[in-house]
Design an enzyme around this catalytic site. Structure first.
Site, PDB file in Angstrom:
ATOM      1  N   LEU A 139       2.697  32.504   3.365  1.00 22.49           N
ATOM      2  CA  LEU A 139       3.365  31.240   3.646  1.00 22.49           C
ATOM      3  C   LEU A 139       3.082  30.214   2.543  1.00 22.49           C
ATOM      4  CD1 LEU A 139       4.820  29.571   5.923  1.00 22.49           C
ATOM      5  CD2 LEU A 139       2.530  28.993   6.724  1.00 22.49           C
ATOM      6  N   HIS A 140       4.087  29.435   2.186  1.00 22.29           N
ATOM      7  CA  HIS A 140       3.874  28.326   1.254  1.00 22.29           C
ATOM      8  C   HIS A 140       4.975  27.301   1.440  1.00 22.29           C
ATOM      9  CE1 HIS A 140       6.187  31.540  -0.673  1.00 22.29           C
ATOM     10  NE2 HIS A 140       6.788  30.630  -1.404  1.00 22.29           N
ATOM     11  N   LEU A 141       4.612  26.040   1.278  1.00 20.71           N
ATOM     12  CA  LEU A 141       5.550  24.931   1.413  1.00 20.71           C
ATOM     13  C   LEU A 141       5.814  24.345   0.035  1.00 20.71           C
ATOM     14  CD1 LEU A 141       3.804  23.078   4.398  1.00 20.71           C
ATOM     15  CD2 LEU A 141       5.492  24.922   4.513  1.00 20.71           C
TER      16      LEU A 141
END
Ligand SMILES: [Zn+2]
Length: 180
Positions: A139-141
């Site tokens: 996951l990464h924003l």
């Protein structure tokens, strides 16, 4: 640059500062998704790469999350906010990880505002390969500062974006501006 282009562009993201090959080199959409194995995951390698430095591109590191410059940004100061743990789904985060991720995203906006004075931001995430995630298992924003008419100063030449300053210079500014 349209928002649609920006989001589509995130498919090809990778982080050169870690010395990693592009996870989707060759743009193959077949086979197992890149980043499946934590041992070969670029975000896990960055998490283990030590304290923030211009070399690893990390501008801030916390107990459960860190923020790293995208080496192939869609605008100067394009950073990614990443949990340290190899988690693909939002629901896989603990409350503590989720809280620190959100806090880091908010602080990325503060730091980028004071370092680069953008006129707006695109914030978001591509969850899963179908949504265009380059590294779907970790996951990464994205936090992307924007300027009015920023397509004018980011000239696309043969598919490569020419940005107004080097990553090292951007790293210095954003790292120094990170709110304590
Ligand atoms: Zn990982």
């Amino acid at each position: 640059m349209s928002l649609e282009h920006l989001w589509a562009g995130w498919r090809g993201e990778y982080v050169a500062s870690s010395g990693a090959a592009p996870p989707d080199a060759g743009r193959s959409e077949e086979g197992s998704p890149p980043g499946d194995d934590p041992a070969h995951c670029v975000f896990c390698r960055i998490a283990a790469s030590g304290p923030p430095s211009a070399e690893n591109g990390v501008v801030w590191a916390g107990a459960t999350a860190y923020v790293v410059l995208n080496a192939y940004p869609y605008a100067s100061g394009h950073v990614m906010v990443v949990p340290r743990r190899h988690v693909g789904a939002l629901g896989g985060l603990t409350d503590e990880e989720g809280a620190e991720l959100w806090s880091a995203l908010r602080r990325s906006v503060d730091a980028l505002e004071s370092a680069l004075h953008p006129e707006g931001f695109n914030l978001g995430a591509n969850l899963g390969q179908a949504a265009g995630a380059g590294i779907p298992r970790h996951l990464h924003l994205h936090s992307v500062p924007r300027w009015l008419g920023d397509t004018n100063f980011m000239t696309a030449v043969a598919g490569a974006r020419v940005l107004p300053e080097t990553l090292a210079a951007t790293w210095q500014r954003v790292h120094e501006a990170w709110p304590g």
